[in-house]
Design a protein around this motif. Sequence first.
Motif, mmCIF file in Angstrom:
data_model
loop_
_atom_site.group_PDB
_atom_site.id
_atom_site.type_symbol
_atom_site.label_atom_id
_atom_site.label_comp_id
_atom_site.label_asym_id
_atom_site.label_seq_id
_atom_site.Cartn_x
_atom_site.Cartn_y
_atom_site.Cartn_z
ATOM 1 N N ILE A 116 0.840 -1.204 0.000
ATOM 2 C CA ILE A 116 0.000 0.000 0.000
ATOM 3 C C ILE A 116 0.872 1.250 0.000
ATOM 4 C CG2 ILE A 116 -1.649 1.337 1.372
ATOM 5 C CD1 ILE A 116 -2.821 -1.364 2.312
ATOM 6 N N TRP A 117 1.925 1.228 0.793
ATOM 7 C CA TRP A 117 2.867 2.349 0.846
ATOM 8 C C TRP A 117 3.474 2.596 -0.523
ATOM 9 C CZ3 TRP A 117 7.878 2.227 4.368
ATOM 10 C CH2 TRP A 117 8.469 3.510 4.376
ATOM 11 N N ARG A 118 3.919 1.518 -1.168
ATOM 12 C CA ARG A 118 4.535 1.657 -2.493
ATOM 13 C C ARG A 118 3.534 2.199 -3.506
ATOM 14 N NH1 ARG A 118 4.553 -0.312 -7.188
ATOM 15 N NH2 ARG A 118 2.924 -1.806 -6.648
ATOM 16 N N ARG A 119 2.318 1.703 -3.444
ATOM 17 C CA ARG A 119 1.304 2.088 -4.423
ATOM 18 C C ARG A 119 0.823 3.521 -4.202
ATOM 19 N NH1 ARG A 119 -1.875 -1.839 -3.487
ATOM 20 N NH2 ARG A 119 -3.470 -0.749 -2.248
ATOM 21 N N GLU A 120 0.594 3.883 -2.942
ATOM 22 C CA GLU A 120 0.046 5.211 -2.646
ATOM 23 C C GLU A 120 1.132 6.277 -2.496
ATOM 24 O OE1 GLU A 120 -2.596 4.926 0.665
ATOM 25 O OE2 GLU A 120 -4.031 3.637 -0.422
ATOM 26 N N GLY A 121 2.363 5.843 -2.221
ATOM 27 C CA GLY A 121 3.480 6.784 -2.194
ATOM 28 C C GLY A 121 3.867 7.317 -0.832
ATOM 29 N N PHE A 122 2.961 7.220 0.154
ATOM 30 C CA PHE A 122 3.246 7.782 1.470
ATOM 31 C C PHE A 122 2.704 6.873 2.575
ATOM 32 C CE2 PHE A 122 3.061 11.280 -1.516
ATOM 33 C CZ PHE A 122 4.227 11.985 -1.203
ATOM 34 N N LEU A 123 3.400 6.879 3.718
ATOM 35 C CA LEU A 123 3.001 6.095 4.879
ATOM 36 C C LEU A 123 3.004 6.995 6.106
ATOM 37 C CD1 LEU A 123 2.560 3.117 6.094
ATOM 38 C CD2 LEU A 123 4.998 3.277 6.706
ATOM 39 N N PRO A 124 1.930 7.005 6.915
ATOM 40 C CA PRO A 124 1.960 7.799 8.146
ATOM 41 C C PRO A 124 2.947 7.184 9.150
ATOM 42 C CG PRO A 124 -0.291 7.100 7.587
ATOM 43 C CD PRO A 124 0.634 6.320 6.728
ATOM 44 N N VAL A 125 3.843 7.996 9.653
ATOM 45 C CA VAL A 125 4.849 7.551 10.624
ATOM 46 C C VAL A 125 4.799 8.483 11.827
ATOM 47 C CG1 VAL A 125 7.327 7.259 11.052
ATOM 48 C CG2 VAL A 125 6.344 6.588 8.842
ATOM 49 N N TYR A 126 4.772 7.896 13.022
ATOM 50 C CA TYR A 126 4.759 8.758 14.209
ATOM 51 C C TYR A 126 6.132 9.392 14.392
ATOM 52 C CZ TYR A 126 4.001 10.677 18.820
ATOM 53 O OH TYR A 126 3.882 11.557 19.870
ATOM 54 N N HIS A 127 6.151 10.712 14.468
ATOM 55 C CA HIS A 127 7.398 11.456 14.611
ATOM 56 C C HIS A 127 7.514 11.938 16.053
ATOM 57 C CE1 HIS A 127 10.487 14.513 14.099
ATOM 58 N NE2 HIS A 127 10.756 13.954 12.917
ATOM 59 N N TYR A 128 8.502 11.397 16.756
ATOM 60 C CA TYR A 128 8.643 11.688 18.188
ATOM 61 C C TYR A 128 9.039 13.132 18.442
ATOM 62 C CZ TYR A 128 8.234 6.671 18.792
ATOM 63 O OH TYR A 128 7.760 5.384 18.766
ATOM 64 N N GLY A 129 9.754 13.732 17.520
ATOM 65 C CA GLY A 129 10.121 15.130 17.682
ATOM 66 C C GLY A 129 8.928 16.051 17.540
#
Length: 215
Positions: A116-129
């Motif tokens: 899904i990431w490859r197909r849609e281009g983006f993945l939500p990632v939790y950013h600790y900063g």
Amino acid sequence: MNWEYIYLHGFASSPNSLKANYLRDRFSQIQIPLTIPDLNQSDFTHLTMTRQLRQVAATFPPSPTPVTLIGSSFGGLASAWLGETQLQCQKLVLLAPAFTFLDLWLSALGEQTVEIWRREGFLPVYHYGSKRSLPLSYNFVTDLKQYPETKIQRQIPTLIIHGINDEVIPIQASRDFAASRPWVKLIEQQSDHSLANVLPEIWQEISTFCQLSNF
């Protein structure tokens, strides 16, 4: 000759992380500046290893000033690559370096999520900063595949500190890396990936390795 010290924070972290602040304070106490660039560059979405390496190399002082890189997790992996490619880099301190990072992460995500990431281009990632989820481009994956760790072979003094209870990057990754590289010293600590409970021990090891007691 004066050395330059640069700290590289981890993936989805920031220059205000626990270790960054701790080491900044320790260096300040002995009146040595510690440069801590923001590897997010206000654009975490388009982070890649290549961008990070170029950014850090651009902060190096004029040659021939030697550089010591201190890198945490993904910053440790980036530091190892800078040690390979930048001759000014003369020492490395790697804190729970993210060797095998891509394989571990993609495996944890699972084939369906990765597709899904490859197909849609983006993945939500939790950013600790940022303390929130941010989209990360799939270019992060395709770019990182260009950096197989087997090619990191430059023989420069390297200190690795890794927790034996690391739940993110198993300590075996550092054991394997050090086993075939006699110029690498691995120190194992009773800690997890954060190494938060052994910060004084880390500082002592860095001070000895970098001969900071001479300052």
